[in-house]
Write an enzyme that holds these catalytic residues in place. Structure first.
Site, mmCIF file in Angstrom:
data_model
loop_
_atom_site.group_PDB
_atom_site.id
_atom_site.type_symbol
_atom_site.label_atom_id
_atom_site.label_comp_id
_atom_site.label_asym_id
_atom_site.label_seq_id
_atom_site.Cartn_x
_atom_site.Cartn_y
_atom_site.Cartn_z
ATOM 1 C CB CYS A 52 -0.943 -0.037 1.213
ATOM 2 S SG CYS A 52 0.146 -0.121 2.641
ATOM 3 C CG PHE A 376 11.660 0.399 15.206
ATOM 4 C CD1 PHE A 376 10.602 0.590 14.720
ATOM 5 C CD2 PHE A 376 11.866 0.576 16.641
ATOM 6 C CE1 PHE A 376 9.739 0.920 15.358
ATOM 7 C CE2 PHE A 376 10.642 0.899 17.385
ATOM 8 C CZ PHE A 376 9.771 1.072 16.674
ATOM 9 C CG ASN A 390 8.930 2.025 20.651
ATOM 10 O OD1 ASN A 390 9.718 1.530 21.615
ATOM 11 N ND2 ASN A 390 8.515 1.104 19.912
ATOM 12 C CE LYS A 462 14.063 -6.191 16.444
ATOM 13 N NZ LYS A 462 13.406 -4.910 15.630
ATOM 14 C CD GLN A 804 -2.805 -21.741 -7.760
ATOM 15 O OE1 GLN A 804 -2.820 -21.415 -6.322
ATOM 16 N NE2 GLN A 804 -2.044 -22.532 -8.320
ATOM 17 C CD GLU A 839 -4.066 -27.666 -7.209
ATOM 18 O OE1 GLU A 839 -2.823 -26.966 -7.052
ATOM 19 O OE2 GLU A 839 -4.251 -28.756 -7.824
ATOM 20 N NE ARG A 917 3.716 -34.065 -7.691
ATOM 21 C CZ ARG A 917 4.601 -34.011 -8.959
ATOM 22 N NH1 ARG A 917 5.783 -33.758 -8.974
ATOM 23 N NH2 ARG A 917 3.817 -34.200 -9.959
ATOM 24 C CD GLU A 1298 4.632 -28.174 -8.559
ATOM 25 O OE1 GLU A 1298 4.173 -28.308 -7.497
ATOM 26 O OE2 GLU A 1298 4.669 -28.830 -9.682
HETATM 27 C C1 LIG Z 1 4.655 -3.006 10.813
HETATM 28 C C2 LIG Z 1 5.179 -2.651 12.069
HETATM 29 C C3 LIG Z 1 6.387 -3.008 12.518
HETATM 30 C C4 LIG Z 1 6.770 -2.532 13.796
HETATM 31 N N1 LIG Z 1 8.218 -2.994 14.206
HETATM 32 C C5 LIG Z 1 8.303 -2.465 15.417
HETATM 33 C C6 LIG Z 1 9.768 -2.767 15.932
HETATM 34 O O1 LIG Z 1 10.470 -3.213 15.272
HETATM 35 N N2 LIG Z 1 10.079 -2.533 17.418
HETATM 36 C C7 LIG Z 1 9.338 -1.756 17.957
HETATM 37 O O2 LIG Z 1 9.608 -1.509 19.025
HETATM 38 N N3 LIG Z 1 8.205 -1.449 17.629
HETATM 39 C C8 LIG Z 1 7.698 -1.721 16.326
HETATM 40 N N4 LIG Z 1 6.321 -1.616 16.177
HETATM 41 C C9 LIG Z 1 5.125 -0.931 16.936
HETATM 42 C C10 LIG Z 1 5.281 0.562 16.719
HETATM 43 O O3 LIG Z 1 5.390 1.182 15.393
HETATM 44 C C11 LIG Z 1 6.022 1.477 17.534
HETATM 45 O O4 LIG Z 1 5.738 1.202 18.973
HETATM 46 C C12 LIG Z 1 5.878 2.760 17.363
HETATM 47 O O5 LIG Z 1 6.911 3.628 17.917
HETATM 48 C C13 LIG Z 1 4.538 3.510 17.763
HETATM 49 O O6 LIG Z 1 4.433 4.893 17.412
HETATM 50 P P1 LIG Z 1 3.201 5.616 16.989
HETATM 51 O O7 LIG Z 1 3.461 6.955 16.888
HETATM 52 O O8 LIG Z 1 2.786 5.152 15.648
HETATM 53 O O9 LIG Z 1 2.229 5.052 17.845
HETATM 54 P P2 LIG Z 1 0.705 5.554 18.094
HETATM 55 O O10 LIG Z 1 0.010 4.246 17.420
HETATM 56 O O11 LIG Z 1 0.137 6.698 17.213
HETATM 57 O O12 LIG Z 1 0.261 5.506 19.639
HETATM 58 C C14 LIG Z 1 0.827 4.618 20.211
HETATM 59 C C15 LIG Z 1 0.669 4.590 21.837
HETATM 60 O O13 LIG Z 1 1.464 5.848 22.403
HETATM 61 C C16 LIG Z 1 0.227 6.892 23.024
HETATM 62 N N5 LIG Z 1 0.971 8.185 22.935
HETATM 63 C C17 LIG Z 1 1.417 8.758 21.693
HETATM 64 N N6 LIG Z 1 2.015 10.004 21.940
HETATM 65 C C18 LIG Z 1 1.593 10.155 23.371
HETATM 66 C C19 LIG Z 1 1.961 11.329 24.127
HETATM 67 N N7 LIG Z 1 2.573 12.341 23.781
HETATM 68 N N8 LIG Z 1 1.628 11.269 25.438
HETATM 69 C C20 LIG Z 1 0.835 10.126 26.039
HETATM 70 N N9 LIG Z 1 0.755 8.851 25.009
HETATM 71 C C21 LIG Z 1 0.884 9.085 23.874
HETATM 72 C C22 LIG Z 1 -0.952 6.659 22.246
HETATM 73 O O14 LIG Z 1 -2.174 7.118 22.920
HETATM 74 C C23 LIG Z 1 -0.869 5.204 22.090
HETATM 75 O O15 LIG Z 1 -1.519 4.435 23.140
HETATM 76 C C24 LIG Z 1 5.878 -1.797 14.782
HETATM 77 C C25 LIG Z 1 4.521 -1.816 14.117
HETATM 78 C C26 LIG Z 1 4.254 -2.077 13.077
HETATM 79 C C27 LIG Z 1 2.685 -1.751 12.449
HETATM 80 S S1 FES Z 2 -1.163 -3.613 3.120
HETATM 81 FE FE1 FES Z 2 -0.366 -1.820 3.935
HETATM 82 S S2 FES Z 2 1.489 -2.682 4.320
HETATM 83 FE FE2 FES Z 2 0.528 -4.530 3.778
#
Ligand SMILES: Cc1cc2nc3c(=O)[nH]c(=O)nc-3n(C[C@H](O)[C@H](O)[C@H](O)COP(=O)(O)OP(=O)(O)OC[C@H]3O[C@@H](n4cnc5c(N)ncnc54)[C@H](O)[C@@H]3O)c2cc1C
Ligand code: FES
Ligand code: FES
Length: 1366
Positions: A52, A376, A390, A462, A804, A839, A917, A1298
């Site tokens: 996406c 990350f 995070n 990690k 398929q 399939e 197979r 295959e």
């Molecule tokens: C595909 C994918 C891969 C990921 N990989 C990793 C990884 O490798 N390692 C890892 O650690 N995490 C990973 N994550 C988790 C996530 O991405 C992280 O935790 C990220 O840092 C969250 O940030 P955000 O801004 O998107 O949070 P949001 O979803 O916007 O918010 C997360 C939380 O923080 C709170 N919040 C945000 N800002 C504030 C504030 N100022 N005060 C109080 N509360 C607040 C929100 O209310 C919510 O509860 C992954 C997620 C996805 C979807």
């Molecule tokens: S559809 Fe958005 S990442 Fe897979």
């Protein structure tokens, strides 16, 4: 608080103003449904696949800078792009006005197969180029951390995009992947390899990218006359130059507005959710005060997942992205201050700047954060996700929290009343699972991370299942402050070891004032082992591995600090040289590759037809997003959407089903179940042993009980969750071992015998018994199962399905509706990958949608979400092999008795044929004089397992390679030798009594060993392993022989229809489905060759049961063979009819002949039919010919493993494959590379985990890891065996879909060799069991040492495991 309610943004240069935006919508839904820009795809909806990806650009009126970032549109709320510019794949180029270079190069480099991932990959690359016009290969690899492709094996994508790098070779052939350089000598010298200004070291040519291998050379190889070998699959010289000044500009109107008008408070509302965007801290606190239960977001990468997958409902969302006070980034006297809304990409950039500005010692924590951020997620997530998100999420496996805690960071929070306070990220901060000490009325403002001092050392580690874009299994951060050789202060924080990030408080106390020596290492390790104890059955599982990782990480840190303090401290004994390998991380040099194939014979070169590496016929549409998949089809008038109601129990009686709450929801039309089936509810592809809708008894989670039909997909999915089902639970059977214990089988065992195993064992010097397990594999086609059914006249229906198997889709839908086949048709244009998964399992979905469309009398669409698809559609069968093998002292096999058990799931589906197979391939390539194989079909309570590329063959061959490896070890002979002395020869008879003719395996094997320089590298590896204790390497050669034909004889038939129009253009239809494998392209090449016209005159629109009836599924690698011959026959009929006109005017054109024939009233349409001759096998008598022929290949792979973590990297793979005379070398090499990488996933990475009660725990790309861009071999060389025409298939070619997959087992066995060396280093000799896949966990635990021995496995049965492997 009132606010602006109008959303404004630009999309592909067009202004979008929405006064009534739905705040619950994601950017992706808005693009696809509102703007009908369907180029961006939904692959997972959770940020894990990158399909996406779009580019979002923003303008900062203060710095006057434009920022371009790749973003996952599936997670980005539409409201988050206010006053920004969104660019989608449609916005950069199209087939009408011209492709963008990013689109052109991936297409022409053959980097798009099914094409479903392609728009996302294009947009990631496009965004990179917008930020960096001349990236390096490392930049390119990094940019794709968040993109997945299941088809290509990534190599062609990287090669296509290598042409954007500044060091693109302009001299030499550049085929060794470096700047210039040469495929032959491995040199990395740029340019001028021949001492002149360019060209190649071998031929003295000065042509840019000229290669000696491209010369039309005649080689003699015994009987084989080989014409020109080429290494050029595409010609970069023909690419449109990239001109960054031609890019679409950021909308000037937005710049003007942003410069003139201050950002305002935004408020978007619908009936369920309000979305607020404050633009100051004051506004944020007021909003929070007004809505105390509101949810704050920044990137929405956590909250978005909670709302979509955990069905959390947040009535008020407050976006903190645009609050300036939360976006601070500055350095003060003691460290740095990071605003909580600072995104991870911005943070990494800032920290890299600090590293340049400040003394090294001050930045050791920052260096650890930068390194950790690399691992990350992917760019798309890092570009939007914030540090605050995070921390607050408080995930126990957060990657940043251990670092922030070990660094002694402090947080500044502010309450809605305006009271500010500071909190230390210490032992009191996390108060429970995802809970912390910040109060509900407080907001996190910033994080302070202190500098490190000169005598302070900091490292973070990690370990994840996959290296890129994966959450940690365990992570850790260590900080130690030394006073000379004595520890003054220390922090150790671990993730993945408790419900929160955990400080090792006891060990931290214990270590103070201790001397940094080996005694400290031992004592602290024991302390950590106690403090970080995990009971067997701990949530998350893998207790022994996780505990071992804690100690392994500390060991690495100890070594690291020792190495750093030695120069300043002569009290410390330096570590032994071989021990230093503990600290080096496994590095991945820049990827390089070669592809070698035989050029087409000159007499065939009239058009770019058979033998030419022409580009996939849909590639240009795929790279521009114009290619239509099921969910891209325009909605039909009155179309409704369907969501399935699945069983949530693995084995239970249904007591009651109550859809009343769902039916009350606005927009819900009806509920469907078995009572709505007008025909038969009983179905199944071979045996009729399944129900379309379950009536009384559910036998797995994910079975279809009913369905909701509603106005939109969103409503249907929400309503489906509100259908209440009451169950009476029964005991489930999940694993093969459970099924054996309970004697739960689907049928009588299947057996095959040749010779006398009793006699064979008697004649053996040794008899050895062993066991191996091979895990299941998720298909992970990028397009999930999807279907649209349109009711028509005479109660008939038209089905558009991503299947398929169009004919079976038609037959089973007719059966379920009680109709004759002729009023039901199935149409398939293309599918976004299948690999066997579509399939037969797709048929349940299409039958259910057919029932819905029949009931409501309107078109109905159903597109599965990724988690639904994974939880319901079945996988490759897991296998257990128990074998007894007899052999002589010199390793010659005398007898094999093998029992194979497959986990079939809850119904037969294709399990019987899969086992057949597996049995046919239990010899792989070895002659076994006395053999008995028995297959048991285990019936369990998981979704029915099904076809998957290789169809049981890989399982049979994998177990063969295991016992033959055991023989080598037991006889102390080399792995190569044991294979060579047991390998079949020409004219040998297999155990199923088929004679091996044109047995090209030995040529593949020998060429592969030679090309890979196997023997020399094996010696180098021996030396490497002697001098490195904690990094080990292994090299391994694997042969394969794969039988081509459906083992059900009747399926070896096909049909085609050729329509020639008056203008000479040709519309071709055949029975095969285009799923990325390039089938239609090959078929057009066959027709072009036969008719003698250019490929441009031939078109394939779709596959339809209305044009070619009774087709076999596109499977068994045989689709090109079968349909190619049918097409050839149909074309010949046309040619026969044209003969009089050709004879009369031999010099006239094709168009003239056609016109003349038309006016003479000659039929210009013809059908073609083909059945594979002379095949058929009788199991009872072990006679006949099961296979039309065999495809052969060999691979050599070299790996490096980290014995302390279980991490590994594939350093090099060489493959030689016999594909006959290739119809299209680019497509065939694409199948080899794609198949190999899929096999690599199967044998090393991909693993489903089930709860003991039968819930799939690994749904979605977040938990189930398929290989990514940086998992491919660092050096990847593929060559097609030359001079081997195959007389038993169309145009002398061979089937290739295959066979290459199994060659990836060379990586598994190379890993096992490396593990063996580690065990020898620890004093452990002999045969050992290692199951497939060789995950990081298995590798680490097999490298038994003084760490792992502290954590012996608990006795099975003494605890309840967190997960089981099916
Ligand atoms: C595909 C994918 C891969 C990921 N990989 C990793 C990884 O490798 N390692 C890892 O650690 N995490 C990973 N994550 C988790 C996530 O991405 C992280 O935790 C990220 O840092 C969250 O940030 P955000 O801004 O998107 O949070 P949001 O979803 O916007 O918010 C997360 C939380 O923080 C709170 N919040 C945000 N800002 C504030 C504030 N100022 N005060 C109080 N509360 C607040 C929100 O209310 C919510 O509860 C992954 C997620 C996805 C979807
Ligand atoms: S559809 Fe958005 S990442 Fe897979
Ligand atoms: S081409 Fe990448 S998923 Fe099919």
């Amino acid at each position: 608080m009132e606010g602006n309610t109008q959303l404004i943004f630009f999309c592909n240069g067009k202004k979008i103003v929405d006064d009534n935006v739905d705040p619950e919508m994601t950017l992706l839904t808005y693009l696809r449904i509102r703007l009908r820009l369907t180029g961006s795809k939904l692959g997972c909806g959770e940020g894990g696949c990158g399909a996406c990806t779009v580019m979002v650009s923003s303008y900062n009126p203060i710095t006057k800078q434009i920022r371009h970032m790749s973003v996952n549109a599936c997670l980005a709320p539409i409201c988050s792009v206010h006053m920004m510019a969104v660019t989608t794949v449609e916005g950069i180029g199209n087939t009408k006005d011209g492709l963008h270079p990013v689109q052109e190069r991936i297409a022409k480099a053959h980097g798009s197969q099914c094409g479903f991932c392609t728009p996302g990959i294009v947009m990631s690359m496009y965004t990179l180029l917008r930020n960096n016009h001349q990236p390096t290969m490392t930049d390119i690899e990094d940019t794709f951390q968040g993109n997945l492709c299941r088809c290509t094996g990534y190599r062609p994508i990287l090669e296509g995009y290598r042409t954007f790098t500044k060091d693109t070779p302009t001299a030499g052939c550049g085929m060794n992947g470096t700047a210039g350089g040469c495929c032959q000598n491995g040199s990395s010298q740029p340019r001028s390899m021949n001492g002149t200004t360019g060209g190649c070291c071998q031929n003295g040519s000065s042509q840019p990218r000229g290669c000696c291998k491209d010369l039309k050379i005649e080689q003699n190889d015994d009987d084989h006359k080989i014409k020109g070998i080429s290494s050029t699959l595409f010609k970069p010289g023909t690419f449109k130059p990239y001109d960054p000044t031609m890019e679409i500009i950021f909308p000037p109107e937005l710049i003007l507005t942003l410069e003139k008008v201050e950002p305002t408070f935004l408020k978007f509302t619908n009936e369920r959710q309000t979305w607020l965007r404050p633009v100051s801290l004051k506004q944020l606190l007021e909003s929070k005060s007004q809505y105390p239960d509101s949810k704050l977001i920044v990137g929405n990468t956590e909250v978005g997942i909670e709302m979509k997958f955990k069905r959390m409902e947040y009535p008020v969302i407050i976006s903190c992205s645009d609050v300036p006070e939360l976006n601070t980034l500055l350095a003060d006297n003691n460290g740095i201050v990071i605003g909580s809304s600072v995104t991870l990409s911005t943070l990494a950039h800032f920290l890299k700047q600090q590293l340049k500005k400040l003394p090294e010692y001050k930045c050791r924590t920052f260096a650890a954060i930068i390194e950790m951020l690399h691992w990350f997620a992917g760019n798309q997530i890092r570009n939007v996700a914030a540090i605050g998100g995070n921390i607050i999420t408080g995930s126990p496996i957060s990657d940043l929290n251990p670092i922030l805690m070990a660094a002694k960071s402090t947080l500044t929070v502010i309450s809605t009343e305006g009271n500010s306070r500071q909190l230390c990220m210490d032992k009191n901060f996390f108060t429970g699972y995802r809970k912390n000490a910040i109060l509900p009325n407080e907001v996190l403002v910033s994080i302070h991370v202190p500098f490190t001092e000169e005598t302070e050392y900091f490292m973070a580690y990690k370990q994840a299942h996959r290296r890129d874009d994966d959450i940690a299994i365990v992570n850790a951060a260590f900080r130690v402050k030394m006073a000379s050789s004595v520890v003054e202060d220390c922090s150790m924080a671990f993730g993945g070891m408790a419900p929160t990030t955990k400080l090792a408080l006891q060990a931290m106390k214990f270590i103070r004032k201790r001397n940094w020596d080996n005694l400290l290492l031992e004592d602290v390790s024991s302390q950590l082992a106690d403090e970080m104890y995990l009971p067997p059955g701990v949530p998350g599982g893998m207790a022994e591995y996780r505990q071992s990782l804690v100690l392994s990480f500390f060991f690495k840190f100890h070594q690291y600090v020792s190495q750093h303090i030695i120069p300043t401290n002569n009290h410390i004994i330096p570590p032994v040289l071989s021990e230093t390998s503990a600290t080096s991380s496994i590095s991945r040099p820049e990827a390089k590759s070669t592809q070698m194939f035989q050029e087409t014979h000159d007499d065939q070169a009239t058009f770019e037809n058979v033998g030419h590496p022409i580009v996939h016929k849909s590639a240009y549409k795929q790279v521009t997003g114009e290619a239509i998949y099921i969910d891209d089809m325009l909605p039909f008038k009155n179309e409704l959407h369907m969501a399935l109601v699945y069983s949530t129990k693995a084995h239970a009686k249904i007591i009651s089903v109550d859809p009343s709450e769902a039916l009350l929801m606005d927009g819900v039309c009806t509920y469907i179940d078995h009572r709505d089936v007008p025909g038969s509810n009983i179905t199944g592809p071979v045996l009729q042993d399944e129900e379309v809708f379950v009536t009384e008894l559910v036998t797995c989670v994910g079975q279809i009980i009913g369905a909701i039909v509603a106005d939109t997909q969103y409503i249907a999915q929400r309503a489906a969750k509100k259908v209440h089902i009451e169950y009476k639970e029964l005991v489930p059977i999940i694993t093969i071992e459970d099924a054996i214990d309970k004697q739960s089988f689907l049928a009588e065992p299947k057996s095959i015998t040749n010779g006398s195993i009793t006699k064979g064992f008697d004649q053996s010097d040794h008899v050895f018994e062993g066991e191996m397990r091979m895990g299941e594999q998720e298909h992970f086609y990028l397009e999930t199962n999807a279907c649209v059914v349109v009711p028509g006249e005479d109660q008939g229906i038209e089905i558009f399905s991503s299947t398929q198997n169009p004919s079976l889709t038609q037959w089973l839908a007719a059966n379920v509706l009680g109709l004759q086949n002729h009023v039901v048709s199935c149409r398939v244009k293309r599918i976004g990958g299948g690999f066997g998964g579509k399939e037969t399992r797709s048929l349940l979905l299409s039958s259910a949608v057919a029932v819905a469309a029949n009931k409501v009398g309107q078109p109905v669409r159903c597109v599965l979400d990724r988690d639904e698809d994974m939880a319901s559609m079945g996988t490759r069968h897991a296998f257990l092999g128990r074998y007894k093998v007899g052999f002589t002292n010199d390793g010659k096999i005398q007898a094999l008795d093998i029992d194979m058990y497959s986990n079939c799931g809850n119904s037969m589906d294709l399990s019987f044929s899969v086992m057949e197979r597996a049995l046919f391939h239990m010899d792989n390539t070895y002659k076994i004089p006395n053999i008995k194989g028995t297959g048991y079909l285990c019936k369990t309570n998981i979704p029915s397992n099904t076809a998957f590329r290789g169809f049981g063959g890989p399982q049979g061959m994998m177990i063969a390679e295991n016992w033959i490896s055991d023989i080598a070890r037991l006889c102390s002979i080399s792995q190569r030798k044991v294979r060579e002395i047991n390998m079949y020869n020409e004219e040998d008879i297999t155990f199923f009594n088929q004679k091996l003719v044109d047995f090209n395996l030995k040529r593949c094997w020998n060429e592969c060993l030679e090309n890979s320089d196997y023997e020399n590298r094996r010696k180098e590896i021996e030396h490497y392993n002697k001098t490195n204790r904690w990094k080990k390497r292994g090299i391994f050669a694997i042969p394969t022989k794969f039988g081509i034909a459906f083992t059900a004889t009747f399926m070896n038939q096909s049909g085609a229809l050729v329509l020639v129009y008056k203008d000479g253009s040709v519309l071709l239809t055949h029975g095969g489905v285009e799923m990325g494998q390039g089938l239609h392209t090959k078929m057009i090449q066959v027709a072009s060759q036969t008719l003698g016209i250019p490929t441009q005159k031939i078109y394939i629109n779709e596959t339809s049961t209305a044009t070619v009836p009774n087709t076999s599924p596109s499977a068994a690698s045989a689709t090109s063979d079968l349909n190619g011959m049918a097409i050839k026959n149909a074309c010949k009929t046309i040619l026969d009819r044209l003969k009089p006109y050709v004879t009369e005017k031999p010099k006239a054109s094709w168009e003239d002949w056609i016109k003349a024939a038309y006016f003479d009233r000659v039929s210009l349409s013809a059908t073609g039919f083909y059945m594979t001759p002379d095949i058929g096998y009788d199991w009872d008598t072990n006679t006949g010919t099961p296979f039309n022929y065999f495809t052969f290949g060999a691979a050599v792979s070299e790996v490096e493993i980290d014995c302390l973590t279980g991490d590994h990297v594939v350093l090099r793979t060489d493959i030689v494959m016999d594909v006959g005379d290739s119809i299209n070398p680019a497509i065939d090499i694409g199948q080899i590379e794609g198949g190999f990488i899929q096999g690599y996933g199967l044998f090393t990475l991909e693993e489903h985990r089930w709860s003991p009660s039968g819930q799939l725990l690994t749904k979605g790309p977040g938990f189930y890891k398929i290989p990514g861009f940086t998992d491919i071999p660092v050096e990847f060389n593929v060559s097609l065996l030359a001079g081997v025409p195959n007389k038993r298939a169309v145009c002398s070619s061979k089937a290739i879909g295959e066979p290459p997959l199994f060659l990836a087992s060379s990586v598994f066995y190379a890993i096992k060799e490396a593990v063996c060396s580690a065990r020898q280093h620890a004093g452990i000799e002999g045969v050992f069991r290692m199951d497939s896949p060789a995950t990081a966990e298995r590798i680490r635990m097999a490298c038994a040492d003084r760490i792992t021995e502290k954590f012996p496995s608990a006795e099975p049965g003494t605890f309840k495991p967190f997960f089981v492997r099916a």
